[in-house]
Design a protein around this motif. Structure first.
Motif, mmCIF file in Angstrom:
data_model
loop_
_atom_site.group_PDB
_atom_site.id
_atom_site.type_symbol
_atom_site.label_atom_id
_atom_site.label_comp_id
_atom_site.label_asym_id
_atom_site.label_seq_id
_atom_site.Cartn_x
_atom_site.Cartn_y
_atom_site.Cartn_z
ATOM 1 N N VAL A 148 0.852 -1.197 0.000
ATOM 2 C CA VAL A 148 0.000 0.000 0.000
ATOM 3 C C VAL A 148 0.882 1.240 0.000
ATOM 4 O O VAL A 148 1.765 1.382 0.850
ATOM 5 C CB VAL A 148 -0.953 0.003 1.195
ATOM 6 N N ARG A 205 1.479 5.639 -0.788
ATOM 7 C CA ARG A 205 0.935 6.988 -0.958
ATOM 8 C C ARG A 205 1.174 7.395 -2.405
ATOM 9 O O ARG A 205 2.270 7.199 -2.942
ATOM 10 C CB ARG A 205 1.594 7.982 -0.021
ATOM 11 N N THR A 219 -4.053 7.397 -2.044
ATOM 12 C CA THR A 219 -3.479 6.120 -1.649
ATOM 13 C C THR A 219 -3.664 5.156 -2.812
ATOM 14 O O THR A 219 -4.558 5.356 -3.654
ATOM 15 C CB THR A 219 -4.171 5.601 -0.377
ATOM 16 N N THR A 262 -5.843 2.434 -8.039
ATOM 17 C CA THR A 262 -6.253 3.614 -7.297
ATOM 18 C C THR A 262 -7.599 4.097 -7.821
ATOM 19 O O THR A 262 -8.305 3.368 -8.527
ATOM 20 C CB THR A 262 -5.162 4.710 -7.383
ATOM 21 N N GLY A 317 -5.021 3.435 4.449
ATOM 22 C CA GLY A 317 -4.786 4.668 3.720
ATOM 23 C C GLY A 317 -3.823 5.601 4.416
ATOM 24 O O GLY A 317 -3.511 5.441 5.602
ATOM 25 N N LYS A 348 0.637 5.886 7.121
ATOM 26 C CA LYS A 348 -0.245 4.774 6.759
ATOM 27 C C LYS A 348 -0.971 4.242 7.989
ATOM 28 O O LYS A 348 -0.361 3.925 8.996
ATOM 29 C CB LYS A 348 0.570 3.673 6.086
ATOM 30 N N THR A 353 -12.912 5.705 6.335
ATOM 31 C CA THR A 353 -11.812 6.417 5.696
ATOM 32 C C THR A 353 -12.053 7.925 5.705
ATOM 33 O O THR A 353 -13.119 8.396 6.095
ATOM 34 C CB THR A 353 -11.637 5.941 4.241
ATOM 35 N N ASP A 360 -7.268 9.085 1.806
ATOM 36 C CA ASP A 360 -7.391 7.633 1.682
ATOM 37 C C ASP A 360 -7.938 7.231 0.318
ATOM 38 O O ASP A 360 -7.969 6.045 -0.016
ATOM 39 C CB ASP A 360 -8.321 7.069 2.767
ATOM 40 N N GLY A 386 -7.291 4.030 -1.925
ATOM 41 C CA GLY A 386 -6.734 2.981 -1.077
ATOM 42 C C GLY A 386 -7.566 1.714 -1.104
ATOM 43 O O GLY A 386 -8.739 1.716 -1.479
#
Length: 254
Positions: A47, A49, A64, A75, A162, A174, A198, A202, A205
């Motif tokens: 995961v 960014r 994310t 994404t 996220g 994260k 979220t 996020d 994510g």
């Protein structure tokens, strides 16, 4: 390989809870929605960014994403900037826990989104995209769901991950939270409750559920509703199982 629109986008919306009647009627009714009620996640190396640059200047979207192939990130379409730089990287991705600390930054060379996505009608789904990394990373990709989601899954556990805002309005770290499925619609998934969901950053994510005993991406954070000035009250996620043709075309590409 099928041909899809190539872009690099702007807004950052988010996640899920509530019934179908709570869906916003347009983008102006939706709000950007970080992990609320969660904890710092020092695992889940796949995961990342994701920053997609705007056409001019150094500003970028903060979203994310999840690695689904050595060079492919999954994404949200609304994380793309619809006008992109004519040369050089279109963005970058960070693999690590805190984007101000140690980790791996990798350039993004391409960004593609589902051409049926409509920013003015988020209820219509299709908020799904991929970002192509400049070079492969030595991180185990996450599998994505091929099993149709049904109402029978309401109440099942799901984990949201996220880099977005937490309760103290900090982002860039994260986080994850375990909650449950609360809604399955023909296009969207609702996860969590008023204190577990979220938030801004996020977007894009992954939402993970066990599929045949394997943590699998079943949803991509899409958008949320604002209530009394609070942008992080709930949210909705794109169903991954509906867009396999789009996703597979990039994962299976040479």
């Amino acid at each position: 390989m099928k041909k899809y629109i190539v872009v690099v986008a702007a807004a950052c919306l988010s996640a899920c809870t509530g019934g179908v009647e709570d869906l916003p009627s347009s983008e102006t009714d939706a709000a950007s929605a970080g992990i609320i009620g969660g904890t710092i996640d020092e695992g889940d190396p796949a995961v990342a960014r994701l920053n997609i640059y705007k056409a001019l200047g150094d500003s970028a979207s903060d979203c994310t994403a999840a690695l689904i192939a050595p060079k492919v990130l999954l994404t949200a379409a609304h994380c793309m900037n619809f006008t992109h730089r004519s040369s050089g990287p279109v963005g970058r991705a960070f693999f690590g826990t805190d984007d101000m600390g140690e980790g791996l930054w990798v350039n993004v060379t391409e960004a593609h989104y589902d051409p049926a996505f409509n920013r003015s009608n988020l209820n219509a789904g299709h908020d799904i995209a991929v970002a192509i990394l400049e070079e492969p990373v030595s991180i185990e990709p996450l599998p994505y769901n091929r099993t149709p989601m049904t109402g029978a899954m309401v109440g099942d556990p799901v984990r949201l991950i996220g880099f977005g805002l937490d309760e103290e309005w900090f982002s860039g770290v994260k986080r994850h939270v375990t909650t449950t499925v609360n809604t399955v619609t023909p296009l969207l998934l609702g996860f969590g409750d008023a204190t577990h969901h979220t938030c801004t950053g996020d977007s894009g994510g992954p939402a993970l559920m066990d599929v045949n005993g394997v943590p699998t991406i079943v949803g991509v954070t899409s958008f949320g509703n604002a209530v009394n000035g609070n942008p992080c009250t709930d949210g909705w996620h794109t169903r991954v199982d509906l867009y396999l043709d789009f996703i597979d075309s990039f994962v299976d590409a040479p």
